[in-house]
Write an enzyme that holds these catalytic residues in place. Structure first.
Site, mmCIF file in Angstrom:
data_model
loop_
_atom_site.group_PDB
_atom_site.id
_atom_site.type_symbol
_atom_site.label_atom_id
_atom_site.label_comp_id
_atom_site.label_asym_id
_atom_site.label_seq_id
_atom_site.Cartn_x
_atom_site.Cartn_y
_atom_site.Cartn_z
ATOM 1 N N GLY A 124 0.821 -1.204 0.000
ATOM 2 C CA GLY A 124 0.000 0.000 0.000
ATOM 3 C C GLY A 124 0.852 1.248 0.000
ATOM 4 N N GLU A 148 -0.103 8.269 -5.122
ATOM 5 C CA GLU A 148 0.857 9.267 -4.611
ATOM 6 C C GLU A 148 0.666 9.488 -3.111
ATOM 7 O OE1 GLU A 148 3.286 11.823 -6.268
ATOM 8 O OE2 GLU A 148 3.471 9.972 -7.383
#
Length: 414
Positions: free
Chosen positions: A157, A394
């Site tokens: 993640g 991002e």
């Protein structure tokens, strides 16, 4: 007030990219979204007017074209004044306008910039040349060549310090093994920037990046993903099976393991790219806002002009306030990156705020238009789907808030 009024360069980029978005991207957006296809023809047109896949390298390299150097360094400075640097601000302005056209097509045009950023920041001259050479010419299908940033993994993640992909030194090579997930341009890229844990004893300091050309034995582009939004941008897996890369392909190889060009270099790169990603979210929000504003100005509700209904007027006011606030955060963070100022808090605030704005504005737009906006192919329905990813890639919204909290309190909230 026009926040670009003191910069002809930024004004010019804004005008050019908006015109391109309006005349070229918008007419093709629905088709590429429905087909989930890469807009190769539009990418070619973008390259022909200077939106090259190597643009970031060009502006940050001594051997880049003079016009790219001038734009990044601020050629519009008055005589006797210190030149302003515009690299990230240019990217933010252009990204917002292109995303206003279509976020998926914008990512197809600019996705290589994410891979170029660490090469520009940490690469040697030889590594920059290797990266640029890989993007020269056309691929075997006659398409513009693209690059991929292979960082995300199935099990990690947002925790990039927990990468499972490994790099093991073997003589004058590193051997890479692992899998990458949700990689922009992952199936078609001509060159990859692959991140791996090269020394677990160093923790974050052991994470390093490698420039890996397509065709390197052991690097296997995987399946293309089917996605909720940004469908014109290719997302795919990348597999690494005993992928042998020369030691000179490691970014930051001139410094010892654990030094600043390891994972901390990656995080500084993200501080520079997050404002640009946030600008894309602003572009989506602006597009949805303008669509609803035109409707309210031109239509009636219950026999009276929609503009006369206070709840609709207030909703538009909220949209305008949030979009303007997000845009100002984006350009504050981008300006700081251009000046080599510590912008970690501002980059995270810009990313988190813009992502929230895009989701809230598109949700309001859906509610204001009602059942009409639920129809597949409706522009607001598309913008609503596109907006969600900006709270995820991002660094998720939660990660951005954790970063801001740490900057405020000096520790990570758990």
């Amino acid at each position: 007030m026009d926040i670009f009024q003191d910069s002809p360069i930024l004004q010019g980029v804004k005008a050019i990219t908006h015109a391109f978005a309006e005349q070229v991207i918008r007419p093709a957006a629905a088709r590429h979204d429905a087909e989930e296809s890469m807009p190769w023809d539009i990418m070619e047109q973008a390259a022909n007017i200077g939106m090259a896949q190597t643009a970031l390298i060009d502006t940050m390299s001594a051997d880049g074209p003079p016009e790219a150097q001038a734009a990044a360094q601020g050629a519009d400075a008055p005589p006797g004044k210190k030149k302003r640097r515009y690299g990230r601000q240019l990217a933010a302005v252009g990204s917002e306008e292109l995303a206003w056209g279509c976020a998926g097509i914008m990512l197809a045009i600019g996705g290589s910039g994410l891979a170029a950023s660490p090469v520009a920041r940490m690469g040697t001259d030889a590594q920059k040349k290797l990266f640029k050479d890989c993007l020269t010419g056309k691929d075997e299908h006659g398409h513009v060549k693209v690059a991929a940033m292979a960082l995300s993994e199935p099990a990690t993640g947002s925790d990039i310090s927990a990468l499972k992909t490994t790099g093991v030194k073997d003589g004058d090579h590193w051997v890479l093994n692992g899998s990458k997930q949700w990689i922009t341009n992952g199936k078609s890229a001509a060159v990859f920037v692959v991140w791996a844990q090269c020394d677990p004893s160093l923790g974050r300091g052991g994470v390093r990046g490698f420039v890996v050309p397509r065709g390197t034995p052991g690097l296997i582009p995987g399946r293309k993903e089917i996605k909720l939004g940004i469908r014109a941008s290719e997302t795919a897996q990348v597999i690494l099976e005993d992928c042998r890369v020369p030691v000179e392909w490691m970014l930051g190889s001139s410094v010892p393991a654990g030094a600043q060009e390891g994972l901390s270099g990656t995080k500084k790169m993200l501080d520079a790219t997050r404002p640009v990603v946030a600008a894309q979210a602003v572009g989506i929000a602006q597009a949805a806002y303008e669509h609803v504003l035109r409707r309210v100005q031109s239509s009636s509700l219950h026999g009276t002009p929609m503009a006369g209904h206070q709840h609709l007027a207030f909703a538009l006011a909220e949209m305008e306030m949030e979009i303007s606030a997000s845009r100002l955060l984006v350009h504050r963070a981008a300006w700081m990156a251009d000046q080599d100022l510590e912008n970690v808090k501002w980059a995270s605030m810009a990313k988190a705020h813009a992502a929230r704005t895009a989701q809230e504005v598109t949700t309001r737009a859906m509610a204001m238009l009602g059942e009409e906006a639920l129809e597949p192919g409706h522009p607001v329905e598309k913008w609503y789907r596109d907006a969600k990813i900006y709270d995820i890639f991002e660094g998720t919204g939660q990660i951005q808030r954790r970063i801001v909290a740490k900057e405020l309190l000096g520790l990570n909230a758990t």
